[in-house]
Enzyme design. Structure first.
Site, PDB file in Angstrom:
ATOM      1  N   ASP A 278       0.866  -1.149  -0.012  1.00  0.00           N
ATOM      2  CA  ASP A 278       0.001  -0.221  -0.020  1.00  0.00           C
ATOM      3  C   ASP A 278       0.997   1.262   0.115  1.00  0.00           C
ATOM      4  OD1 ASP A 278      -3.177  -1.087   0.828  1.00  0.00           O
ATOM      5  OD2 ASP A 278      -1.372  -2.303   1.141  1.00  0.00           O
ATOM      6  N   TYR A 308      -1.111   3.498  -6.372  1.00  0.00           N
ATOM      7  CA  TYR A 308      -2.426   4.225  -6.153  1.00  0.00           C
ATOM      8  C   TYR A 308      -2.778   4.913  -7.379  1.00  0.00           C
ATOM      9  CZ  TYR A 308      -3.258   2.269  -1.595  1.00  0.00           C
ATOM     10  OH  TYR A 308      -3.598   1.419  -0.639  1.00  0.00           O
ATOM     11  N   HIS A 427     -12.019  -2.492   6.543  1.00  0.00           N
ATOM     12  CA  HIS A 427     -11.912  -3.763   5.837  1.00  0.00           C
ATOM     13  C   HIS A 427     -12.120  -4.905   6.585  1.00  0.00           C
ATOM     14  CE1 HIS A 427     -10.705  -1.332   2.582  1.00  0.00           C
ATOM     15  NE2 HIS A 427      -9.571  -0.987   2.749  1.00  0.00           N
TER      16      HIS A 427
END
Length: 675
Positions: A278, A308, A427
């Site tokens: 990430d 991203y 999540h």
């Protein structure tokens, strides 16, 4: 059986543990097993007396934005910018990107044994596909000739306002609204009678306009498609393990160096595996990359969500330029995350970062296996593909786990993006079906470690199976704290952030940013360490709920853009910086600057981790640590008296040590540093 020992207590504690777990035939002295029990008690006492960080890692130098930029220029050996394909003008200005070399975004990945797959980008059709290379210090007489390609995708953006209102920066503009306006407003170059004509009226937001076509730029718009730079790929062959090589793409003025990782089964020195996920392209992303460079892994794993870009192709180019100092200097393996899959179905990822899928026998570009040193790695798409027993993913993982030779590669690592074990409300439960379908398979074959991302925080579990601690289970590590623009995992869920109380299986958790490193010493011991780089804080200068006030002109977009919700001061986070915790982090470990633990494999006790046919996932019977039968030559009464005396002496020693210890080793280290 101690499953993990803290980092600083490694030397004495490990010695005691090894003595305590020695085969009974190794020492033929009366009372050995009783002494073993005493040694184990001493080991556990030493570990329990130390509460958090046990030996201070080398201080990571905190970087201001200016320092980060200067160091980027230093590592690149050049300034990055004008010819960087498709780079947004505002981003170039913010990061001083200024490219002088026609070759950029260099990346290296493993292929077959003895191979390295090199990719790079150019903006010139017909640029050379040749790479010259040699072992360090030699003339670059070896040559590999590859091929080039481009790909095109429709520009589709995420159905989320995070791209227009980032939670973390700089840069504070993941997408340039002026560019999006120019892209959508085809009235600037098409006549009204064209079916592709669209007029963006005064006061209309370009984001609202693209939302009307399901967040994809209308397919009828001739500008709706992104085309990549030329992607060149060449395969270097004849490489030896743990050897440094230099290579130079034919069109480049620069040369690059990398060291091949250890051969499968090689354990002449510790094997170092870097892990992150990430990542993104913020100032924190860059600083985490710099810390990973300092840790210097032989092999790098990215567990999903790389750039991203989220459908805006030029952001892949920014990521490739920014991360080149890391990705061009060591083998890199990656699996896709939701940010690769949900926009353009992973097309950007598979074209830019080819993985050793076909050489692994995988029909999917999202799955592979790789052996290096004492580690066997399996990469999968996880929740982003079928996971039931009839699925390709289940069959691939099962086949590869059965093929592992644990005498050669005793440590088995599986990586996929969405975690099974996550105590954050962000999540929560997304990986349940994957877990239901495949956890027993991983347990049956004794997988040692699972690495995940997705949650923008760090969390490490104890060995676990079916949501309970299990000495023969798998250690799960979530490391989705690479620095992307969505901010820390303290903003989402109900309530947002960590669940309380902390689950029994969760060993350490913190909503901060940093990379991880696995150092494997031998077939039974490996050290895992996570290094914090940044704590972030809520920006008090802006209303975090503020949106754009669009005044009908492109210029007004820039003037009214709010700052990000979270900011980093450039110094808070690493060891040696100010004490800090990310705003909103309620974890008990939120002030810690590092997490270090010694992971211990015990194939004698956990048969599912032993060489040979895998055992059942059921709990193994616990062997007795004290066997009076091993005290040969002593009567039954003598054995009993000997055991009691030895245990009494051990307990007295523990009491004396406890009273004599005025402070923990961690406290002593702090006092020493202060002095």
């Amino acid at each position: 059986d101690a499953q993990a020992l803290a980092g600083s207590s490694f030397e004495p504690a490990l010695l005691l543990l090894l003595l305590a777990s020695a085969p009974s035939g190794a020492l033929e002295v009366g009372g050995v097993m009783t002494l073993r029990a005493c040694l184990v008690l001493l080991t556990l006492h030493g570990a329990s007396a130390i509460t958090q960080v046990f030996h201070r890692p080398k201080a990571a130098q905190p970087m201001s934005r200016a320092e980060a930029l200067a160091r980027l220029a230093e590592h690149q050996g050049r300034r990055l910018g004008e010819r960087a394909e498709g780079l947004d003008g505002g981003f170039q200005e913010a990061w001083l990107l200024d490219v002088e070399d026609p070759v950029e975004q260099v990346h290296i990945a493993p292929g077959r044994p003895g191979e390295a797959v090199v990719t790079w980008m150019t903006s010139q059709r017909g640029a050379s596909n040749v790479v010259h290379y040699s072992a360090e210090g030699g003339y670059m007489l070896m040559m590999a000739e590859g091929e080039s390609k481009v790909y095109s995708t429709q520009i589709c953006l995420p159905n989320s306002d995070i791209m227009s209102f980032p939670r973390l920066g700089p840069p504070n503009h993941p997408i340039n609204m002026d560019d999006l306006t120019a892209l959508i407003n085809t009235s600037a170059f098409l006549p009204p009678e064209s079916d592709s004509f669209l007029h963006l009226s005064a006061g209309e937001s370009p984001w609202d306009a693209v939302a009307k076509t399901n967040f994809c730029v209308d397919y009828k718009n001739p500008l709706a498609y992104y085309t990549s730079p030329y992607i060149h790929t060449a395969v270097l062959t004849g490489l030896k393990p743990r050897t440094k090589y230099t290579f130079q793409p034919g069109s480049s003025q620069r040369s690059f160096s990398f060291t091949t990782p250890a051969a499968p089964g090689e354990l002449e020195k510790p094997f170092r595996l870097g892990v992150w996920a990430d990542v993104g392209i913020t100032n924190i992303s860059f600083s985490v990359m710099k810390e990973m460079l300092r840790l210097d892994p032989e092999l790098l794993l990215t567990v999903g969500d790389l750039s991203y870009a989220d459908g805006w192709g030029e952001r892949w180019d920014i990521f490739g330029v920014m991360m080149e100092p890391l990705l061009a200097t060591r083998f890199h393996l990656a699996v896709p995350g939701n940010h690769e899959i949900t926009q353009n179905n992973g097309i950007d990822f598979t074209n830019r970062f080819p993985m050793p899928s076909s050489v692994s026998g995988s029909e999917s570009p999202f799955m592979f296996c790789h052996e290096s040193g004492p580690v066997y790695i399996i990469g999968t798409p996880g929740s982003y593909a079928g996971t039931e027993k009839a699925s390709l993913q289940w069959k691939f993982v099962s086949e590869k786990l059965q093929s592992v030779n644990r005498e050669r590669t005793p440590w088995v690592v599986v990586i996929f993006h969405t975690p099974w074990y996550n105590s954050n409300n962000c999540h929560s439960g997304e990986g349940l079906k994957h877990q239901w379908d495949m956890e027993e398979l991983l347990q049956q074959y004794g997988v040692d470690l699972v690495f995940n991302g997705h949650i923008h925080s760090y969390e490490r579990s104890f060995p676990v199976f079916k949501n309970s601690r299990h000495e023969c289970g798998t250690t799960h590590i979530v490391i989705g704290d690479g620095g992307n623009y969505e901010g820390p995992a303290t903003y989402e869920g109900s309530p947002p952030g960590w669940r309380t109380p902390q689950p029994d299986w969760s060993a350490f958790r913190e909503a901060a940013y940093g990379p991880g490193m696995l150092t494997v010493f031998n077939s039974t011991h490996a050290e895992w360490e996570w290094h914090r780089v940044a704590c972030v804080f809520v920006n008090q200068q802006v209303n975090s709920d503020a949106k754009y006030s669009y005044g009908g002109t492109r210029q007004s977009l820039g003037r009214t853009r709010p700052l990000s919700k979270y900011i980093w001061d450039g110094i808070s986070g690493p060891e040696g910086g100010p004490q800090c915790a990310t705003d909103g982090d309620i974890s008990e470990q939120r002030f810690a600057t590092a997490d270090k633990v010694m992971l211990v494999r015990n194939p004698e006790r956990c048969l599912n981790k032993a060489a040979g046919k895998p055992a059942s996932h059921k709990a193994m019977p616990a062997p007795s640590f004290i066997s009076l039968e091993s005290l040969g030559g002593i009567t039954a009464r003598g054995k009993a008296h000997f055991s009691l005396a030895a245990l009494a002496a051990c307990l007295v020693f523990l009491v004396v040590v406890s009273r004599g210890r005025s402070r923990t080793r961690y406290e002593e280290a702090l006092l020493s540093d202060a002095a």
